[in-house]
Enzyme design. Structure first.
Site: not given
Ligand SMILES: *Cc1c(COP(=O)(O)O)cnc(C)c1O
Length: 439
Positions: A63, A241, A206, A235, A232, A61
């Protein structure tokens, strides 16, 4: 135990007590090995990233943040988290980063929490035009809690910057989000910042999808123009993840944003508070450890070659589709993915996805701009190359993949043909071993 070599143990999925569960994990490994993975948001981590995820920091933990924890015994996880932060800052030339968000959606949730009050307006790309759920879908917290406004893309499939500017000037949203989940072109961040400055809006990028290509300098750099950047890590960054939030320049916020206690703070401080305690409890230190490993891999020069290969493969794949009269939104791609409108082939996205699945080719149905079908059916598919590029496939292999896809899609009702392609896929992918060290 001391007769064992002093190296990290590989995960031995066959020696666990819970045979029921580990059988399933082994099956999933076989599925990944025997298929062609074209889901644009997926990738294959390295073995050391995989190993780091299954380790003992999960028991801890922690936090708070390095040096400011609410629990004892955090000396080592402090070092792990600091290493992840420092490596990430180096990748994107940032002054501040938070590596605790459990996912991309969590990272975005924290950004909203830091800068927006419920009911305030923001502007994002429409989900049906390639945006993400967290950019204001009515089904998501972002659309439920805040007043979402949307811009779209033009008939040609390019972000409609004029529409974005018109809505921004008229509605004066507090925040403008750029970034997408199904958009194959690069972004004009500078142009979005210019209109944001006119109305005093925050620009939030994003980069969940193209982050790996931005990290290697292969796409426009959002950091100079966007106040806040999230991503993220699983990807194109090819890590575990998870999510991250970054700032190139920290700043006293000119919007007068305040902490829950009413104090004016710098943006980095507001974002830290929005992740913890704002929206998460204990961080996943084992995942943060794996993020640190992945960031180390990105800092290695070989990752730039990976990025270049991704773009070359995407170009080769786009060409192979166009040569077969497939209709690509925006006629091509700048990044790792493409969106294909199947209406001229008399197919729905759903039918294409389900049929390709039978041939071990995985991708996802996707709404195309101005789609006339429901999100469960759709007129299109999204195809991405990050995962196959990690497996070592080259531009010439993209032609092979597209010919297999075409064979399946042109013979959707012919189970024999589909099965023949499945066998072809399996033997083709044997040449590109996935986790050869694992049993
Ligand atoms: C994949 C994605 C997310 C979210 O990712 P998660 O890990 O699945 O919550 C946020 N914004 C965009 C543009 C994405 O393609």
């Amino acid at each position: 135990m001391n007769h064992l070599p002093k190296k990290l143990p590989i995960q031995i999925h066959t020696m666990q007590k819970d045979t029921v569960l580990f059988e399933l994990i082994n099956k999933e490994l076989s599925r990944q090995r025997n298929g062609i993975e074209l889901i644009a948001s997926e990738n294959f981590t390295s073995l050391q990233v995989l190993q780091a995820m299954g380790t003992v920091p999960t028991n801890k933990y922690a936090e708070g943040y390095p040096g400011k924890r609410y629990y004892g015994g955090c000396e080592i996880v402090d070092e792990i988290e600091t290493l992840a932060i420092e490596r990430l800052k180096k990748i994107f030339n940032c002054s501040w980063a938070n590596v605790q968000p459990h996912s991309g959606a969590q990272a975005n949730g924290a950004v909203f929490l830091a800068v927006m009050k419920p009911g305030e307006k923001f502007l994002g790309l429409d989900l049906s035009m390639g945006g993400h759920l967290t950019h204001g879908s009515p089904a998501n917290f972002s659309g439920k809690t805040y007043h979402a406004l949307h811009y779209g893309v033009t008939k040609e499939g390019i972000v409609d910057y004029e529409q974005l500017e018109t809505i921004a000037r008229k509605e004066k949203p507090k925040m403008i989000i750029c970034g997408a989940s199904a958009y194959s072109r690069d972004w004009d961040y500078q142009r979005i910042r210019a209109v944001a400055d006119e109305i005093g809006a925050i620009v939030f990028a994003d980069i969940a999808h193209p982050a790996g290509l931005i990290a290697t300098g292969l796409l426009n750099d959002p950091f100079e123009h966007c106040h806040i950047v999230s991503s993220t890590t699983h990807k194109t960054l090819r890590g575990p993840r998870g999510g991250i939030i970054m700032l190139r320049h920290d700043f006293e916020n000119p919007w007068g944003l305040k902490t829950p206690k009413g104090a004016t703070r710098t943006m980095s401080n507001l974002l830290d508070l929005a992740v913890f305690p704002g929206s998460q409890g204990g961080p996943l230190e084992h995942i943060i450890a794996a993020k640190a490993v992945a960031f180390g891999e990105i800092l290695d020069s070989s990752f730039k070659m990976y990025g270049q290969q991704v773009i070359q493969n995407a170009q080769a794949m786009a060409k192979a589709f166009v040569d077969r009269d497939y209709n690509l939104i925006s006629n091509g791609t700048d990044n790792h993915l493409m969106l294909i409108d199947l209406r001229n082939k008399n197919l729905t996205g759903k039918k294409a996805q389900e049929t390709l699945d039978k041939a071990n080719i995985t991708l996802n149905k996707n709404a195309v701009p101005f789609d006339d079908k429901s999100p469960f059916v759709t007129s299109g598919i999204r195809v991405g190359v990050p995962a196959v590029t990690t497996r070592g496939l080259q531009p010439k292999d993209m032609e092979t993949i597209v010919s297999m896809i075409d064979k399946v899609l042109m013979n959707c009702e012919d189970e024999k043909q589909i099965d023949a392609v499945k066998q072809e896929v399996k033997s083709f992918m044997q040449a590109f071993p996935l986790y050869p060290e694992l049993p």
